[in-house]
Write a protein that holds these residues in place. Structure first.
Motif, PDB file in Angstrom:
ATOM      1  N   UNK A  85       0.808  -1.220   0.000  1.00 21.37           N
ATOM      2  CA  UNK A  85       0.000   0.000   0.000  1.00 21.37           C
ATOM      3  C   UNK A  85       0.843   1.273   0.000  1.00 21.37           C
ATOM      4  N   UNK A  86       1.969   1.235   0.672  1.00 16.64           N
ATOM      5  CA  UNK A  86       2.862   2.401   0.691  1.00 16.64           C
ATOM      6  C   UNK A  86       3.350   2.702  -0.724  1.00 16.64           C
ATOM      7  N   UNK A  87       3.720   1.643  -1.450  1.00  9.48           N
ATOM      8  CA  UNK A  87       4.205   1.816  -2.821  1.00  9.48           C
ATOM      9  C   UNK A  87       3.109   2.381  -3.716  1.00  9.48           C
ATOM     10  N   UNK A  88       1.866   1.925  -3.513  1.00  7.39           N
ATOM     11  CA  UNK A  88       0.765   2.409  -4.355  1.00  7.39           C
ATOM     12  C   UNK A  88       0.480   3.879  -4.097  1.00  7.39           C
ATOM     13  N   UNK A  89       0.475   4.270  -2.828  1.00 11.84           N
ATOM     14  CA  UNK A  89       0.244   5.680  -2.509  1.00 11.84           C
ATOM     15  C   UNK A  89       1.363   6.527  -3.099  1.00 11.84           C
ATOM     16  N   UNK A  90       2.597   6.038  -2.996  1.00  9.15           N
ATOM     17  CA  UNK A  90       3.729   6.779  -3.555  1.00  9.15           C
ATOM     18  C   UNK A  90       3.621   6.849  -5.079  1.00  9.15           C
TER      19      UNK A  90
ATOM     20  N   UNK B 152      -1.946  11.484   2.465  1.00  8.04           N
ATOM     21  CA  UNK B 152      -2.264  10.651   3.627  1.00  8.04           C
ATOM     22  C   UNK B 152      -3.764  10.643   3.865  1.00  8.04           C
ATOM     23  N   UNK B 153      -4.402  11.797   3.630  1.00 10.63           N
ATOM     24  CA  UNK B 153      -5.842  11.904   3.824  1.00 10.63           C
ATOM     25  C   UNK B 153      -6.584  11.085   2.766  1.00 10.63           C
ATOM     26  N   UNK B 154      -6.118  11.161   1.506  1.00  4.48           N
ATOM     27  CA  UNK B 154      -6.780  10.409   0.434  1.00  4.48           C
ATOM     28  C   UNK B 154      -6.603   8.902   0.658  1.00  4.48           C
ATOM     29  N   UNK B 155      -5.411   8.536   1.136  1.00  2.00           N
ATOM     30  CA  UNK B 155      -5.122   7.164   1.528  1.00  2.00           C
ATOM     31  C   UNK B 155      -6.125   6.738   2.612  1.00  2.00           C
ATOM     32  N   UNK B 156      -6.359   7.645   3.551  1.00  2.00           N
ATOM     33  CA  UNK B 156      -7.313   7.384   4.627  1.00  2.00           C
ATOM     34  C   UNK B 156      -8.742   7.250   4.115  1.00  2.00           C
ATOM     35  N   UNK B 157      -9.101   8.082   3.138  1.00  2.00           N
ATOM     36  CA  UNK B 157     -10.448   7.981   2.567  1.00  2.00           C
ATOM     37  C   UNK B 157     -10.636   6.583   1.980  1.00  2.00           C
ATOM     38  N   UNK B 158      -9.602   6.099   1.279  1.00  2.00           N
ATOM     39  CA  UNK B 158      -9.663   4.745   0.719  1.00  2.00           C
ATOM     40  C   UNK B 158      -9.814   3.694   1.800  1.00  2.00           C
TER      41      UNK B 158
ATOM     42  N   UNK C 159     -11.374   3.027  -4.867  1.00  2.00           N
ATOM     43  CA  UNK C 159     -10.648   3.758  -5.897  1.00  2.00           C
ATOM     44  C   UNK C 159     -11.550   4.806  -6.530  1.00  2.00           C
ATOM     45  N   UNK C 160     -12.795   4.418  -6.809  1.00  4.29           N
ATOM     46  CA  UNK C 160     -13.741   5.359  -7.425  1.00  4.29           C
ATOM     47  C   UNK C 160     -14.025   6.527  -6.465  1.00  4.29           C
ATOM     48  N   UNK C 161     -14.286   6.186  -5.199  1.00  5.57           N
ATOM     49  CA  UNK C 161     -14.577   7.226  -4.206  1.00  5.57           C
ATOM     50  C   UNK C 161     -13.397   8.193  -4.105  1.00  5.57           C
ATOM     51  N   UNK C 162     -12.191   7.644  -4.074  1.00 10.49           N
ATOM     52  CA  UNK C 162     -11.006   8.495  -3.937  1.00 10.49           C
ATOM     53  C   UNK C 162     -10.769   9.320  -5.195  1.00 10.49           C
ATOM     54  N   UNK C 163     -11.138   8.766  -6.357  1.00 15.54           N
ATOM     55  CA  UNK C 163     -11.016   9.548  -7.585  1.00 15.54           C
ATOM     56  C   UNK C 163     -11.855  10.820  -7.454  1.00 15.54           C
TER      57      UNK C 163
ATOM     58  N   UNK D 196      -6.981   8.119  -6.663  1.00 12.93           N
ATOM     59  CA  UNK D 196      -7.525   6.764  -6.762  1.00 12.93           C
ATOM     60  C   UNK D 196      -6.458   5.736  -6.410  1.00 12.93           C
ATOM     61  N   UNK D 197      -5.224   5.988  -6.874  1.00 15.91           N
ATOM     62  CA  UNK D 197      -4.127   5.058  -6.566  1.00 15.91           C
ATOM     63  C   UNK D 197      -3.844   5.054  -5.064  1.00 15.91           C
ATOM     64  N   UNK D 198      -3.823   6.252  -4.468  1.00 19.80           N
ATOM     65  CA  UNK D 198      -3.637   6.321  -3.017  1.00 19.80           C
ATOM     66  C   UNK D 198      -4.773   5.582  -2.322  1.00 19.80           C
TER      67      UNK D 198
END
Lengths: 447, 365
Positions: free
Chosen positions: B44-49, B67-73, B96-100, B237-239
């Motif tokens: 997950x760290x790699x995906x957020x990065x 970090x916030x978008x990661x949290x939303x996911x 992913x859709x929600x974060x997009x 979305x990736x995050x």
């Protein structure tokens, strides 16, 4: 395009490797780390509260016992604003050292065991607790978790530890969650239930100040909300009211001063401080000169160390007590406290830590584990838990002499339920209401 | 570069990637369950990065709010699994859709705000997020966290919560932790592939053009507004996918995991790995993972004679190392590797006693 065949080759190789290696590691890498008495697979535990054959999917009762040494683990904040709680663990560590220097624990199976303590640091952040506990359980292979600090922190690993059938004993929290032994039989709290504590204070208040108007400051988590819920339930039908409430979040706020200022304007004549750590004495210190309420403080901040941070405003505070206070002159003549001073001092606790009250709590959590070992017929995880789930009026650690600890599995999951009320007078906690027993009823006050 | 040199270069790339693939696939077979779980958490760290790198490295927009978008996911996944009991992969896709959508919302102000000011806006997002979680602690569990559970009858006939975890199908013969690693590795590989193709497409060239010169890009016919906002959305979305995987692996979310510190770690992963490269975020995530899971636990808690807690000083050590790295290798690990390769290529091409040919920048993707 030229590269395609080579790429296909690499991909095929990778897939083949994956398929081959799928059987490379055995499904159970957990090498059953049986002690030298691995053959006596506890017949006693069959009749107890926990039956590993029924409760656990893969159970390893003696992991963490090597020869005559039992390895235990704990997690606490050694850094950050709650690092004050590291002193709890110093007390636990001192108990381990003191026990070993006496030769070890004579367990119920007739053998004598030494203890080894491994520590993890989660900075009081529940997001960091699982990794620390995983390290202790999977890497260090501890037999049990003892005296882990924090309600949210313990909750963050409850599911995992319960699924794996690993004992969590003497948790440094009194959240009402630890009353759910039917769901989570591997967890046993080390403090009185916060709900029982608040209930006892309210019962006392009904006699002393029947029309009290309470200003409530509570920690915005399970710990503080246990106080809040219990107060609401306990004052129902009385003339006592909560006139103002403020919540304090230990992870996002640094000082409770502004909350106290708001509460001081509420016209309340009782101030309930339901928060922990150094913010607790900070809240007492922040009471303005023109507000003179009767202040009730959480049992988690009654030690001498915490009181020293109250800016000289500790006089007259009222709290609940279940153990002797090593910082109170009258208690220092008690043989238990004397032994704590001698053995704890020899184990490396400073005079400040000895009298501070926080280390004494950790000493108590460790004592609960030791008591369990003394009582269990077989030294394995389930038998130890079952011994602690059927305590019959025992007394251990620094508990008040007249207090008794009794449990009965899911029907009576609270160990410490005998409480008295004390008042802070000239640097000592003096009894102002005698010991009251709530044995077997703590779950009733959870709200 | 000569045809032979290029072929040699291509071959070495294939050999190196082949070895890497084998190592990455073999890891859970070699490591025990504990370490497999730890390295799975690096995914997950790699995906957020990766998401952040798309935004910052390729599009030039700085965000310290990932970090916030990661949290939303993570919270979307937790709530979807708890409330609707969707399959885990479906929950990841939904997150992913929600974060997009969330990313597009955060990205809209970026049309008017640039550079440092955009960083400040995203900083506000990062700081506010944990507070919002506290505010709605009834739903989110606040700092105590929210367990991802099913209500199930336990063995003693009591209705109790049971964590929803990744379980390996029996036909695989794999342990749960190994299965989780492979499944999420596949998800991550898919994401990396999508990003690789995206940056090589027309849209990708537009992103880079905007980063290099927004006015020139606009003059050349790039729809700057749409590309910027969409990049923010894809990046988020990736995050979000990362956050979703993180939540599933932990079977629990709590506000402490999604503070500003998380955002900064993502940024560090991008910078350490090397921005504007596809492999950079993955390499950076591995570097941070190694630091957090291998180096930090090995640090002593008390360094005599000052009684310093070296473990607690981890962020300080990381910060210092970051500064040193930036001085020594501003391009991150990937940048240094590229430089090294270019230098080696020059040496290889140099005839025995002929003139030194001009170094080429070829061979880098």
């Amino acid at each position: 395009m030229k590269r395609t065949p080579m790429r296909h080759g690499a991909a095929t190789l990778a897939v083949a490797l994956l398929a081959l290696s799928a059987c490379g590691r055995d499904a159970d890498t957990k090498s059953t780390d049986t002690g030298d008495d691995g053959d006596t697979t506890s017949t006693e535990s069959g009749g107890g509260f926990i039956d590993p054959a029924q409760d656990c999917s893969d159970y390893d009762g003696t992991a963490g016992i090597t020869g005559d040494t039992i390895k235990i683990g704990t997690v606490r904040p050694a850094s950050g604003p709650y690092a004050i709680y590291d002193t709890v663990t110093k007390g636990l560590e001192a108990l381990v050292t003191a026990t070993n220097s006496k030769g070890g624990v004579k367990a119920g199976d007739g053998k004598t065991y030494k203890l080894e303590l491994v520590k993890g640091d989660d900075g009081y952040d529940p997001a960091r607790t699982p990794a620390e506990v995983e390290r202790l359980v999977d890497q260090e292979k501890v037999f049990a978790i003892v005296g882990e600090i924090g309600t949210s922190n313990n909750l963050a690993v409850r599911q995992t530890l319960n699924d794996k059938c690993i004992p969590s004993i003497g948790l440094a929290t009194g959240s009402t969650e630890w009353g759910k032994a039917k769901e989570y039989p591997w967890f046993i709290g080390g403090l009185p239930s916060y709900a029982t504590e608040a209930h006892h204070l309210m019962e006392w208040l009904k006699k002393e100040k029947p029309a009290a108007k309470i200003a409530l400051l509570y920690q915005d988590d399970d710990f503080g909300k246990a106080y809040q819920a219990s107060i609401e339930t306990s004052i129902e039908g009385s003339d006592i009211t909560v006139v103002a409430e403020e919540s304090f979040n230990p992870l996002t706020e640094t000082s409770p001063e502004s909350k106290v200022a708001a509460l001081s304007a509420s016209g309340a004549d009782v101030f309930f401080v339901g928060i922990g750590g150094s913010p607790c004495p900070a809240a007492v210190k922040a009471v303005p000169a023109n507000w003179t309420p009767l202040t009730l403080v959480s049992v988690t901040c009654t030690g001498k160390l915490a009181m020293a941070l109250a800016g000289g405003k500790d006089e007259g505070l009222v709290a609940v007590q279940a153990t002797y206070d090593p910082g109170t002159a009258a208690d220092q003549s008690n043989p238990k406290i004397k032994a704590f001073f001698d053995e704890g001092g020899a184990a490396g606790l400073s005079q400040g830590d000895l009298e501070g009250g926080i280390a004494a709590a950790g000493w108590g959590f460790g004592s609960m584990f030791v008591k369990g070992l003394e009582l269990t017929d077989t030294v394995d995880r389930a038998s130890l838990m079952n011994a602690l789930w059927q305590l019959d009026g025992v007394n251990y650690g620094l508990m008040l002499d007249d207090a008794k600890a009794s449990t009965k599995g899911g029907d009576d999951p609270w160990v410490i339920e005998d409480l008295r009320i004390v008042k802070r007078q000239a640097g000592s906690w003096n009894e102002i209401a005698p010991l009251t027993s709530y044995d077997g009823t703590s779950n009733d006050f959870a709200g | 570069m000569s045809a032979a040199g290029r072929l040699r270069d291509t071959r070495s790339i294939i050999v190196v990637s082949g070895v890497l693939v084998v190592v990455v696939l073999a890891l859970p077979q070699v490591l025990d369950a504990f370490w497999t779980r730890r390295i799975t958490l690096w995914i997950p760290l790699a995906l957020a990065a990766l998401g952040l790198n798309l935004l910052t490295g390729y599009n030039g927009q700085i965000s310290v709010g990932h970090g916030a978008l990661y949290g939303v996911g993570a919270y979307s996944t937790a709530l979807i699994l708890n409330e609707w009991k969707w399959p885990q992969l479906a929950a990841i896709a939904a997150s992913a859709v929600i974060c997009f959508v969330a990313g597009v919302a955060v990205g809209l102000p970026a049309l008017r705000i640039k550079g440092l000011y955009l960083a400040l806006v995203t900083l506000a997002v990062a700081t506010l997020f944990p507070q919002v979680l506290e505010q709605f602690s009834g739903t989110t569990g606040g700092s105590a966290g929210l367990a991802i559970t099913n209500q199930e009858m336990n063995r003693r006939g009591v209705l109790a919560d049971r964590a929803i975890r990744v379980e390996a199908p029996t036909w695989t013969g794999l342990a749960d932790d190994q299965w989780a690693y492979y499944v999420f590795l596949a998800v991550a590989a898919l994401c990396f592939l999508v990003v690789r193709n995206l940056v090589r497409s027309r849209v990708g060239r537009s992103m880079i053009a905007i980063r290099d010169n927004e006015v020139a890009a606009e003059v050349s016919g790039v729809n700057v507004a749409i590309v910027k906002v969409l990049t923010f959305g894809v990046s988020a979305a990736l995050a979000g996918v990362g956050g979703a995987i993180f939540a599933i692996l932990q079977a629990r979310v709590s506000s402490g995991s999604f503070t500003l510190v998380a955002s900064l770690y993502f940024l560090v992963a991008v910078v350490v790995g090397g921005s504007a490269s596809i492999a950079g975020p993955a390499i950076g995530a591995v570097a941070i993972g190694l630091f957090q899971d291998v180096v930090t636990p090995a640090l002593p808690e008390s360094v005599t004679p000052w009684d310093l807690n070296a473990k607690a000083a981890t962020p300080l050590i990381l910060g210092t190392m970051l500064i040193l790295l930036m001085l020594a290798a501003p391009g991150g690990i990937v940048g240094s590797a590229r430089q090294l390769r270019a230098r080696l290529a020059v040496r290889a091409q140099r005839p025995a006693d002929g003139p030194i040919p001009t170094p080429t920048t070829g061979g880098t993707p």
